[in-house]
Design a protein around this motif. Structure first.
Motif: not given
Length: 123
Positions: A1, A24-26, A30, A52, A76, A99, A112
């Protein structure tokens, strides 16, 4: 991410800024997103977070009623709308992703981190 923060700048006391953090990347939905800030010589401190799934938001007492965190899952991107800015709001602002559904206010809850964007409020 990967997280990319932007939108910082110089503003007079009482003014407003909107920070953005593009992820970006996920899949964006989530993870929970938060904003932290760090002034020179100070520890990084929690500012705000959205859970979330955008179930809830939570703010530090120092910004409650002045700052608003929101997210646009189609883009995003998470935002931090900052109004009635004060000189003590000056800091480097970081966006962060976690997460878990409801991360706490500790930096350790977030996996992240973006690179930071400078906010300077003049008196």
């Amino acid at each position: 991410v990967q997280l990319q923060a932007s939108g910082g700048g110089l503003v007079q006391a009482g003014g407003s800024l909107r920070l953005s953090c593009a992820a970006s990347g996920r899949p964006f939905g989530t993870f929970a997103m938060g904003w932290f800030r760090q002034a020179p010589g100070e520890e990084r401190e929690f500012v705000a977070r959205v859970s979330r799934g955008s179930i809830s938001t939570y703010y530090a007492d120092s910004v409650k009623g002045r700052f608003t965190i929101s997210e646009d899952t189609a883009k995003n991107t998470v935002y931090l709308e900052m109004n009635s800015l004060k000189p003590e709001d000056s800091a480097v602002y970081y966006c962060a992703g976690a997460t878990v559904v409801l991360p706490g206010s500790s930096t350790t809850a977030y996996e992240y981190w973006g690179q930071g964007t400078q906010v300077t409020v003049s008196s």
